[in-house]
Design a protein around this motif. Sequence first.
Motif, short mmCIF file in Angstrom:
data_model
loop_
_atom_site.label_atom_id
_atom_site.label_comp_id
_atom_site.label_asym_id
_atom_site.label_seq_id
_atom_site.Cartn_x
_atom_site.Cartn_y
_atom_site.Cartn_z
N PHE A 54 0.84 -1.19 0.00
CA PHE A 54 0.00 0.00 0.00
C PHE A 54 0.88 1.24 0.00
N ILE A 99 12.30 -4.42 7.41
CA ILE A 99 11.34 -4.16 8.47
C ILE A 99 9.99 -4.82 8.17
N LEU A 103 6.33 -9.34 8.13
CA LEU A 103 4.88 -9.40 8.31
C LEU A 103 4.25 -10.07 7.11
N PRO A 106 -2.17 -8.82 5.07
CA PRO A 106 -2.64 -7.45 5.29
C PRO A 106 -1.71 -6.65 6.19
N PHE A 107 -0.98 -7.32 7.06
CA PHE A 107 -0.10 -6.58 7.96
C PHE A 107 1.09 -6.00 7.20
N LEU A 110 -0.25 -2.90 5.45
CA LEU A 110 -0.35 -1.70 6.28
C LEU A 110 1.01 -1.16 6.68
N ALA A 111 1.96 -2.09 6.87
CA ALA A 111 3.30 -1.61 7.23
C ALA A 111 3.90 -0.80 6.09
N LEU A 113 2.20 0.87 3.95
CA LEU A 113 1.45 2.13 3.96
C LEU A 113 2.07 3.10 4.96
N ALA A 114 2.40 2.57 6.14
CA ALA A 114 3.03 3.41 7.15
C ALA A 114 4.39 3.92 6.65
N MET A 115 5.13 3.07 5.93
CA MET A 115 6.43 3.49 5.40
C MET A 115 6.27 4.69 4.47
N ILE B 35 -8.14 -6.22 8.31
CA ILE B 35 -7.82 -4.88 8.78
C ILE B 35 -8.83 -3.92 8.17
N GLU B 96 -5.91 -10.16 -0.03
CA GLU B 96 -6.04 -8.85 0.61
C GLU B 96 -7.19 -8.04 0.04
N PHE B 237 -3.78 1.36 13.79
CA PHE B 237 -2.99 0.21 13.37
C PHE B 237 -1.70 0.11 14.18
N PHE B 282 6.42 2.41 15.94
CA PHE B 282 5.83 1.32 15.16
C PHE B 282 6.92 0.39 14.61
#
Lengths: 313, 304
Positions: A54, A99, A103, A106-107, A110-111, A113-115, B35, B96, B237, B282
């Motif tokens: 993402f 990093i 995971l 879906p995890f 999202l990770a 996406l956070a990046m 999620i 997903e 999250f 995180f």
Amino acid sequence: MNKYSPFLLLGLLALLPFVGLSSYMMHILILFLMWSVIGIAWNLLSGYCGQVSFGHAAFFGIGAYTAGIFYAKVGISAWWGMPLSIIASTIAALVIGYICLRLRGPFFALATLAMGMILKVIAENLTDFTGGDIGIMLQQRTWVDKTGYYYIILAIAAISFFVVKKIVESKLGYYFVAIREDQDAAESLGINTTLYKTIALCISAVITGIAGAFYMNYMGYIDPKVVFALHDISIITIMVVMVGGVATYWGPVVGSLIMVMLAELIRSIPKLGEAHHTFFGVLLILIIIFMPNGIVGDFRKFAKFFGVRRAQR
Amino acid sequence: MEVLLQTLIAGLLLGGLYALIGLGMTLIMGVMKIINLAHGELMMVGMYVAYVLFSAFHIDPYLSIIVVAPLLFLLGIVFQKYLINPVLRVEAILPENQVILTVGIGMVLANVATIIFSSNYQSTPVSYATTAWYLTDFWKGAPLELSLSLPWSVSFVFAIFITTGLWFFLSKTDTGKSIRATAQDYDAALLMGVNVKKMRVVTFGLGSALVGSAGCLFIPIYYLYPDLGGQFTLIAFVITILGGLGSTIGAIIGGIILGVFESLTATYLGMGWAPVGRFAIFILALIFIPGGIVSLFKKRRLAR
């Protein structure tokens, strides 16, 4: 699709500028090719290797900022950003992969996406280096005419298409698909899943990064909100492939054509312009519910819906 | 020292609210195994409902929870029943798909909010917005000057009430127990006669209601704009990763740690870096405690 159709299409696209298209049409064609490149990159990582990202805006932005920063701080041409972005995106992919690839499913999504968000915030805050929200602007673009840009992005698109096709048809590609289908089973068969997932991520990141460096050269202006955008880059990347067809060679190309045309169409209708996210969102929902494998992947269903009967395979 | 204490207090109050957001997500994640990327957008919807109630009828944002919670419960049920459930049945290459679907839902919600309310920043100017208690008012010779903002404290207390209520619901009532059973083992719960399909729907509704009420608690102290959802989805999250996937206690601890950490970065590094602090925690959590904080307790218990 027979064996020669990619070459046929390439030849056709190469001849297109000689027809004498308007500057606006050329712009749309360039966007179409650029999104195809990003879609092809995403498709390798997410479609074939099954690691849904993402955060492809992260790599897009890194490519664009590599070109921009070297132009603004070192004073070399922004075109150097293309080769340099290969190095930058590979490093970024290795770090992000270290990093995030621990995971699953879906995890991981999202990770990543956070990046993408982290990089956006960093680019916004490191004002000395990236110019912050002001962004980076090229003093003067290489060409006023769009034909030059068109051929460059066409070459990038063609190379990425064939590279990804070659990879998918090689042993590497089978490893990727095995990881997608069942990671534990792949692992137990002796596939080093971490290694191959990292390889997929690196290749995908490099292609996306080159597209980002091209964007910097073509648009002549970047800022964190544009190149690290979640909805306008990361999600549209996913949509391009979802609409066209996940894990198909032509999916990203078809999807990009449809998405770029649709975006321009919606934007050109005055009142509807601001609702274009709603359109895309609804389209995404419909595609997922009714055609989860995209137009290319679910071509039979698609054809049947329009009452077209395919002759034979 | 004074600054540090003040920062810690602010962080704790913020953390209580974050915990509420994280709880909704962790519930959905535990039961549905998906999620919900529209989580923050659901909160945004809750905030706008509270905003409309305030500006049209002068209903206090805290009171509007009574309206917002059931409304979002219904909204969550509709999403789950008519959008997410059909996708769970569809055969697709990528598993997903449901996550991407929630992204689509979030996009539509945010865009519709932009069209209706414009993308301007808005707030509910409640009369007590700037009221605060000072330590020196109560204790004349206090060595430190600390203050406690009224709306922040009220929101924090409300958050504690809701969390306690949720805890009672989950541990004492039949429905709550069924939800926990579904989260622990879907098949076993099905065999024990739990209506797991209904539980999924209820859980999604519950998660939406929780985050909607969190929105109501946020609105007196925060401004609102249609795109704020994405930010809070990420916060939720991060909390769930930090606390441990699907763990309610983990979500509470994670929320408070995140709140404190974020307010520390905001004080000592500057406002703009607060999101970086959020993501730093995180990444650290991912690398060093991939099972979340809950896994630390479990390990210790095993070691004994």
